[in-house]
Design an enzyme around this catalytic site. Structure first.
Site, short mmCIF file in Angstrom:
data_model
loop_
_atom_site.label_atom_id
_atom_site.label_comp_id
_atom_site.label_asym_id
_atom_site.label_seq_id
_atom_site.Cartn_x
_atom_site.Cartn_y
_atom_site.Cartn_z
N VAL A 52 -29.79 88.10 47.81
CA VAL A 52 -28.95 87.03 47.30
C VAL A 52 -28.76 85.97 48.38
O VAL A 52 -29.05 86.19 49.56
CB VAL A 52 -27.57 87.55 46.84
CG1 VAL A 52 -27.70 88.52 45.69
CG2 VAL A 52 -26.81 88.18 47.99
N GLU A 108 -27.87 106.32 49.33
CA GLU A 108 -27.91 106.43 47.87
C GLU A 108 -27.86 105.06 47.18
O GLU A 108 -28.41 104.91 46.07
CB GLU A 108 -26.74 107.29 47.36
CG GLU A 108 -26.87 108.77 47.66
CD GLU A 108 -26.23 109.19 48.96
OE1 GLU A 108 -26.11 110.40 49.20
OE2 GLU A 108 -25.85 108.28 49.75
N PHE A 140 -12.49 119.76 48.27
CA PHE A 140 -13.30 119.00 49.22
C PHE A 140 -14.34 118.16 48.47
O PHE A 140 -15.08 118.66 47.65
CB PHE A 140 -13.98 119.98 50.17
CG PHE A 140 -14.94 119.34 51.14
CD1 PHE A 140 -14.50 118.46 52.11
CD2 PHE A 140 -16.30 119.63 51.08
CE1 PHE A 140 -15.38 117.88 53.01
CE2 PHE A 140 -17.19 119.06 51.97
CZ PHE A 140 -16.73 118.18 52.94
N GLN A 141 -14.35 116.86 48.75
CA GLN A 141 -15.28 115.89 48.18
C GLN A 141 -15.08 115.68 46.68
O GLN A 141 -15.95 115.14 46.01
CB GLN A 141 -16.75 116.27 48.47
CG GLN A 141 -17.12 116.21 49.93
CD GLN A 141 -18.60 116.34 50.18
OE1 GLN A 141 -19.30 117.07 49.48
NE2 GLN A 141 -19.11 115.65 51.19
N PHE A 175 -25.80 81.22 53.04
CA PHE A 175 -25.30 80.63 51.80
C PHE A 175 -23.78 80.54 51.83
O PHE A 175 -23.19 79.57 51.36
CB PHE A 175 -25.77 81.45 50.60
CG PHE A 175 -25.76 80.69 49.31
CD1 PHE A 175 -26.77 79.80 49.01
CD2 PHE A 175 -24.73 80.86 48.40
CE1 PHE A 175 -26.75 79.07 47.83
CE2 PHE A 175 -24.71 80.15 47.21
CZ PHE A 175 -25.73 79.25 46.93
#
Length: 576
Positions: free
Chosen positions: A384, A49, A111-112, A469
Site C-alpha cells: 500500500v 501467520e 493458557f493461550q 504516502f
C-alpha cells in the site's frame, strides 16, 4: 483407525486443495501429521501467520480456487486475522483453520485461550467451532461451500483433542458438490430495457469498470464499440480492463489519471460495471449526469453515488443480454476527447520516469523499468501507499499479467507475503513484489521463507527512508511530518546475509541494468532501490483544501527552521 484430522485432510484433498500455509504448533499436531502422512497436500512453512493468510489469498487470486491457511491456538491463529480481513474484502476463497486449546479447558481462562469463533466472525462468511468428531465433516463442507460460492473467508475452529478423536465412518463428499461453479446471473427483461433506455438516450456515455469485470473482456470491447464510450477503471479493475483496450482512458481516484477523472465528469451517463469504487468526490454530479450500476451484489447498488438505474447481474452475462438492445452511436467526439486527454496524461507520467540528470533515482523510473523488463505473464504484488501508486501508473497490464495488492483493506506489508502465495501457486511465472521500505521491514522475517523454500520472487524495495504516502498525506493536510522517518539498513547486504541475492542501486544510470540482473537471477532477489524521498505524487484533481494544506505545510516548515525540505521538494519536482 482414521482420526478426525485424517478425515479433514481427506476432505481438503477431495476438493483439490494443494497447499496449506501456516506455522505448526501443538494444537495443530493432528492435522499437520495427517498432511505429512498422506503427502497429498504441501505444508508451506512461513515465519509469520499473517504472511500465511496473505499468501493464501494471493494463491486463491491467481488460481481462482480455494486456498487454505492455518494457525495454532491463541496467538498463532490471532496472527491470521489481518491477512484474513484482506482476503475477505478482496473476495477470494480462503479457508482458515484456527486450532483451539483442549476442549475440556475452554471457558476456564486456560493458557493461550481465545475465542476464534467470535473474533473471526467479522472477516468471514462462516465461522464455527467444531465440538465433536460427528460434527466435523458437515461443518467443513459448509465452510468450503460458503468460501467458494460467496467468494470470501470461512473459518473453522478445531480443538487439538477433537482432531485426534476417532472419525465416524462417513463417505467423502464429491468435489463437485463443494467447489460449486458460480451461476451466470442475467437481469430481468424489464431491468435490461430500463438500462438500455438510459444508455440509448445519452449522448456521451462513460463506463467505470471494477473487479466485477473479470472474464468480461470481449463483452466490454463490444460495449465500447457500440457506445463509443471511454472506459475508466478503478484500481481493482485494472488487470481486467486495461490490456489492449482501445477504449481505456486510465484510472480514477487518488492514484489515478486526470483523464480518468475528467472522462467521468464530462459525460451525461455513467455506467458502473462491477465496481464499488468508494471515493464519492470522484463521481459526477448526479443532478447533471444519469448513473446506472450493474453488480452481482445488491448491497453495492447506490452505495457510493445516487443511481437512476440499478441492475443485479454478472457483468459478462448482463452485457451479452444488453448489447442487442443498444443503439449504435456514431458521434466519436466524447471518446476521441477522452483518449486524447489520456494520451497527454500518459505522456506526462512517462516523462517523470526518465532518468534524472541530477543523480537521484526517481521511483517512477524504477517502476517503469521493471514494467519494461518483466515478462508478459508476470504477476505483480504491491504494498500500500506509494508502491501501489507506482504500480497503478507504470505497470501495464497485459492479457496474462496479474496485479495483486491490499486494495480494499489497505494493509501494510502485504506485497512480499502475497508474492509467496503467488509463486507457490504459479511456480513457472515471474513474480515481482513492489515493496515500500516500511512495508518490507514490517514482515521482513519472511525473507527467510523465500530462501528456505527457494522461491524465485524478485523483491523491489522502494527505499526512500520514509513512510512516503503518509508523509504526503500529512503535508497535504498542513502538518509537519512526524513518525514517518525510517532509518533503514542496506537491504541488499541484509539479504545477502540471509542467503538471498541482494542488489543495491543509487545511480539512475544503473537502474535498468540492475533490474535486468535481478530478473535474470534464478533464485530470490532483493533490490534495494534508493529512491528520492521528496517525490510529489499528485492526484488527478487538486481540491482547494489540499492546496491550502500544502501551503500551510510549507509555511510551517520555513518558520520551524525546516526550509531545506521545501527547497528539496522544489528541486525535485520543478527543476528536473
Amino acid at each position: 483407525m482414521q482420526t478426525v484430522a485424517d478425515q479433514f485432510e481427506a476432505i481438503l484433498a477431495a476438493v483439490g486443495v494443494k497447499r496449506v500455509y501456516g506455522i505448526v504448533g501443538d494444537s495443530l499436531n493432528g492435522l499437520t501429521d495427517a498432511i505429512r502422512g498422506r503427502q497429498r497436500i504441501e505444508w508451506v512453512h512461513v515465519r509469520h501467520e499473517e504472511v500465511a493468510a496473505f499468501a493464501a489469498g494471493a494463491d486463491a487470486h491467481v488460481t481462482g480456487e480455494l486456498a487454505v491457511c492455518a494457525g495454532s491456538c491463541g496467538p498463532g491463529n490471532l496472527h491470521l486475522i489481518n491477512g484474513l480481513f484482506d482476503c475477505h474484502r478482496s473476495r477470494v476463497p480462503v479457508l482458515a483453520i484456527a486450532a483451539q486449546i483442549p476442549s475440556a479447558e475452554m471457558g476456564s481462562g486456560y493458557f493461550q485461550e481465545t475465542h476464534p469463533q467470535e473474533l473471526f466472525r467479522e472477516c468471514s462468511h462462516y465461522c464455527e467451532l467444531i465440538g465433536s468428531a460427528e460434527q466435523m465433516q458437515r461443518t467443513v463442507e459448509i465452510a468450503i461451500r460458503e468460501a467458494v460460492a460467496k467468494r470470501g473467508v470461512s473459518v473453522v475452529v478445531l480443538p487439538g483433542d477433537v482432531a485426534l478423536q476417532p472419525a465416524p465412518d462417513l463417505p467423502l463428499p464429491a468435489a463437485g458438490t463443494l467447489a460449486l461453479p458460480a451461476p451466470a446471473v442475467v437481469p430481468s427483461r424489464g431491468s435490461l430495457l430500463q438500462l438500455s433506455g438510459l444508455l440509448n438516450d445519452a449522448e456521451r456515455v462513460t463506463v467505470l469498470c471494477g473487479s466485477g469485470c473479470a472474464g468480461a473482456r470481449e463483452a466490454l470491447l463490444a460495449l465500447g464499440a457500440r457506445l463509443l464510450s471511454p472506459m475508466v477503471h478503478a484500481l481493482r479493475g485494472k488487470e481486467h480492463v486495461e490490456p489492449e483496450n482501445a477504449f481505456d482512458v486510465g484510472m480514477t481516484g487518488l492514484l489515478g489519471f486526470s483523464s480518468g477523472y475528467y472522462a467521468m465528469r464530462d459525460c451525461d451517463a455513467l455506467l458502473m460495471l462491477g465496481t464499488d469504487f468508494p471515493y464519492r468526490q470522484f463521481y459526477p454530479d448526479g443532478s447533471k449526469t444519469k448513473i446506472a450500476q450493474v453488480d452481482i451484489r445488491a448491497e453495492n447498488i447506490g452505495r457510493r453515488a445516487h443511481v437512476d438505474v440499478g441492475v443485479i447481474g454478472d457483468v459478462s452475462a448482463t452485457l451479452e443480454a444488453l448489447l442487442p438492445l443498444l443503439d449504435a452511436k456514431v458521434d466519436e467526439r466524447h471518446l476521441v476527447k477522452a483518449r486524447t486527454h489520456y494520451a497527454n496524461a500518459r505522456a506526462s507520467l512517462d516523462a517523470l520516469a526518465k532518468p534524472s540528470t541530477r543523480g537521484i533515482v526517481h521511483p517512477q523510473q524504477v517502476a517503469s523499468a521493471i514494467d519494461d523488463l518483466a515478462g508478459d505473464d508476470a504477476i505483480f504484488t504491491c504494498d500500500v501507499g506509494l508502491p501501489t501508486l507506482w504500480a497503478a501508473r507504470y505497470v501495464r497490464m497485459k492479457e496474462r499479467r496479474r496485479l495483486i495488492g491490499s486494495f480494499w483493506h489497505g494493509s501494510m506489508a502485504n506485497a512480499m507475503a502475497q508474492a509467496i502465495g503467488a509463486q507457490k501457486a504459479k511456480p513457472g511465472r515471474e513474480v515481482i513484489a513492489l515493496c515500500g521500505d516500511g512495508g518490507f521491514a514490517m514482515l521482513m522475517g519472511d525473507l527467510l521463507t523465500l530462501r528456505q523454500l527457494d522461491l524465485p520472487v524478485k523483491v523491489i524495495v522502494f527505499d526512500n527512508s520514509a513512510l512516503g504516502f503518509i508523509e504526503l498525506e500529512q503535508k497535504s493536510s498542513g502538518f509537519l511530518n512526524i513518525g514517518t522517518e525510517l532509518q533503514n539498513p542496506d537491504f541488499a547486504a541484509m539479504a545477502e546475509a540471509c542467503g538471498v541475492r541482494g542488489l543495491r542501486v543509487e545511480d539512475p544510470e544503473l537502474v535498468h541494468g540492475t533490474l535486468r540482473a535481478a530478473l535474470e537471477h534464478p533464485g530470490p532477489v532483493v533490490v534495494d532501490a534508493v529512491v528520492n524521498r521528496s517525490e510529489l505524487a499528485m492526484p488527478p484533481s487538486i481540491t482547494a483544501q489540499m492546496a491550502r494544506g500544502f501551503s500551510l505545510y510549507m509555511l510551517k516548515a520555513i518558520l520551524g527552521g525546516r526550509g531545506d525540505e521545501v527547497v528539496d521538494l522544489a528541486q525535485t519536482n520543478l527543476w528536473r
